[in-house]
Design an enzyme around this catalytic site. Structure first.
Site, short mmCIF file in Angstrom:
data_model
loop_
_atom_site.label_atom_id
_atom_site.label_comp_id
_atom_site.label_asym_id
_atom_site.label_seq_id
_atom_site.Cartn_x
_atom_site.Cartn_y
_atom_site.Cartn_z
N LYS A 103 -4.81 11.71 -4.43
CA LYS A 103 -4.67 10.92 -3.23
C LYS A 103 -5.11 11.49 -2.02
CE LYS A 103 -1.28 7.72 -1.29
NZ LYS A 103 -1.70 7.81 0.19
N PHE B 62 -13.11 4.97 -5.94
CA PHE B 62 -11.80 4.84 -7.03
C PHE B 62 -11.46 3.89 -7.61
CE2 PHE B 62 -9.46 4.43 -2.77
CZ PHE B 62 -8.89 3.24 -3.26
N ARG C 179 1.41 -5.22 -3.56
CA ARG C 179 2.19 -3.92 -3.96
C ARG C 179 2.42 -3.87 -5.40
NH1 ARG C 179 2.71 -0.21 -0.45
NH2 ARG C 179 3.01 -1.55 1.29
N LYS D 46 2.33 5.71 -6.32
CA LYS D 46 2.06 6.87 -5.25
C LYS D 46 3.11 8.03 -5.50
CE LYS D 46 3.61 4.68 -0.90
NZ LYS D 46 3.22 4.22 0.47
#
EC number: 6.5.1.1
Length: 511
Positions: free
Chosen positions: A211, A299, A371, A377
């Site tokens: 990330k 990504f 979401r 994450k």
């Protein structure tokens, strides 16, 4: 439609904790809105101006004229005035903007002034999130919620989708398709406690990615034309020529990809986020390319050469991405079911200067604009013991309670405190009730006389945060990122709070 109708609906939505009640109230308002007002109303109730920014903040609103006795302002008139304020520039613009703002507020009733103030300062906390708003649009237009949500996902513009749905129904929504050059709402991630939690929630196997602490960009290519959009769907193509160049070098004709643009040091480690962010501000641009170049790391892939991939499983999208992008322009990645290997990847990513990892399902589709449960994450959590310097009265469900707390670190040199930010995140109803009593006791002056209540700096609170960023707003030059309350520390005195020196050490080592 009158502004007072929108302001009243906003107050009703803020006062309700029931999702269905919020949806019903917004839908009722949208049914009454004229076709030219729908998109504006949806934007406002989502907490956004159609102009995004018009140069007005709390400082501009500290003193406003007395409220009007009767409501006369229409949505169209307020929208016109917002545009005029935002377009004011050049010599004397500050005074002109202040006068325009005063004229607007003098024509607004008390309830309208409250709504305008919160809308203009980004404080419209009423729980009308994108999901609620999309469902309200569907209810108002008598359409399936899934149809409206997908149109919003593909169009990346819920107000425009709302206008089409209320005007032309299903036929109006048919125009919202995946097209290169037209921004799409990005898929967002939920949060996992650690890599083991992520593996458990993703079925035992996950794709872990570095990330990067850069700026997320959505890259579109149509032949020799490239468009680049931010996470908020702003077009920043002209500011990122090196990203355009990298995209044109790919062996494709058409493409929509998710990527991260980031400024790297000569040794490959990332610069602070603010260095990257400077390329996206109004003053950033091509003049910074030589001194502050950005690297691009892809990504995900949503479309390539006529093939839509939104509904394809992640492993298929990644395989196609790998086929058209060089290794040097892809984020580091590991697919594993081993918690130990995942933790090692996490530790290695942090050691490289990045902010954490993303854990992704290998079979989930790309849930644009949502979401999704397929993305998690994982980031290290920092905590500091800070002192509460002031508190703001809440609104909506928090009306009548002291809510947003101002946070400061102890300054051993002066004996005072240095403000680092403010937050209302992480507070339970019980905590809100307790802190209202507590801070009224600590109030330095009349607590009912001002929106912000200054308090004696005695209460210590443990704050979790994701990192620190450069800030010109606060005297220490730093601000907390994504701060939230963990707990109040009644066992600690203000003299036991963390110092500004400790905060600087965290900042200097890259958070």
């Amino acid at each position: 439609m009158l502004l007072v109708d929108v302001a009243g609906a906003s107050a009703d939505v803020a006062a309700s904790s029931a999702r269905l009640a919020k949806i019903a109230r917004i839908a009722e308002l949208l049914r009454r809105a004229g076709r030219e007002d729908v998109a504006i109303v949806v934007s406002w109730l989502s907490g956004e101006l159609t102009q995004r920014q018009i140069g007005v903040g709390w400082a501009s609103l500290r003193s406003v004229p007395a409220a009007a006795a009767e409501p006369t302002l229409t949505v169209a008139e307020v929208e016109r005035r917002f545009g005029e304020i935002g377009a004011t520039a050049g010599r004397g613009s500050q005074a002109r903007r202040a006068q325009l703002l005063a004229d607007l507020f003098s024509a607004a009733t008390d309830v309208e002034q409250t709504f305008l103030r919160r809308l203009l300062t980004g404080e419209l906390r009423q729980g009308a999130l994108v999901g609620v708003m999309a469902d309200a649009v569907a209810k108002a237009a008598d359409l399936p919620a899934a149809t409206v949500r997908r149109a919003a996902m593909l169009g990346g513009d819920l107000p425009a989708v709302a206008a089409a749905a209320l005007t032309d129904g299903d036929a109006g929504l048919a125009q919202f398709t995946l097209q290169a050059g037209k921004a799409v709402g990005p898929m967002l991630a939920q949060t996992a406690a650690d890599v083991t939690d992520a593996l458990d929630r993703l079925g035992g196997t996950a794709m872990f990615e570095a990330k990067l602490d850069g700026a997320r960009v959505q890259i579109h290519r149509r032949g020799d034309s490239v468009s680049i959009f931010t996470r908020s769907l702003d077009d920043v193509t002209a500011r990122l020529p090196e990203v355009v160049e990298a995209t044109l070098a790919l062996p494709v004709t058409d493409l929509i990809a998710d990527a991260e643009a980031i400024a790297l040091r000569p040794d490959g480690r990332p610069h602070r986020f603010q260095v990257t962010a400077s390329r996206f501000g109004r003053r950033g641009g091509t003049s910074d390319t030589a001194s502050n170049p950005l690297s691009v790391f892809f990504f995900d892939l949503l479309h390539v050469d006529g093939v839509d991939l939104l509904d394809a499983p992640a492993h298929e999208r990644i395989a196609r991405l790998d086929a058209v992008t060089p290794d040097s322009q892809r984020v580091d990645r590991l697919v594993t079911s081993d918690p130990g290997a995942a933790q090692e990847f996490f530790d290695r990513t942090l050691a490289a200067g990045h902010e954490g990892v993303m854990a992704k399902s290998t079979v989930a589709p790309y849930e644009a604009g949502r979401r999704g449960a397929g993305w998690l994450k994982v980031k290290p959590v920092h905590t500091l013991d800070l002192v509460v310097l002031a508190v703001e009265w809440g609104s909506g469900r928090r009306s009548g309670k002291l809510s947003n707390i101002h946070l400061g670190a102890r300054d051993p040199g002066t004996g005072g405190f240095v403000m680092l930010g403010k937050t209302f995140k992480g507070m339970t109803d019980e905590m809100l009730a307790w802190q209202t009593r507590r801070f009224l006791d600590l109030a330095d002056g009349d607590a009912t006389d001002h929106y912000v209540v200054k308090v004696r700096p005695e209460q210590v609170v443990e704050i979790a945060f994701d990192g620190l960023q450069t800030s010109t707003r606060y005297p220490g030059g730093m601000a907390l990122r994504f701060a939230r309350v963990v707990r109040y520390r009644d066992d600690k005195a203000a003299t036991d709070a963390d110092t500004i020196d400790t905060v600087r050490e965290i900042y200097e080592r890259g958070n």
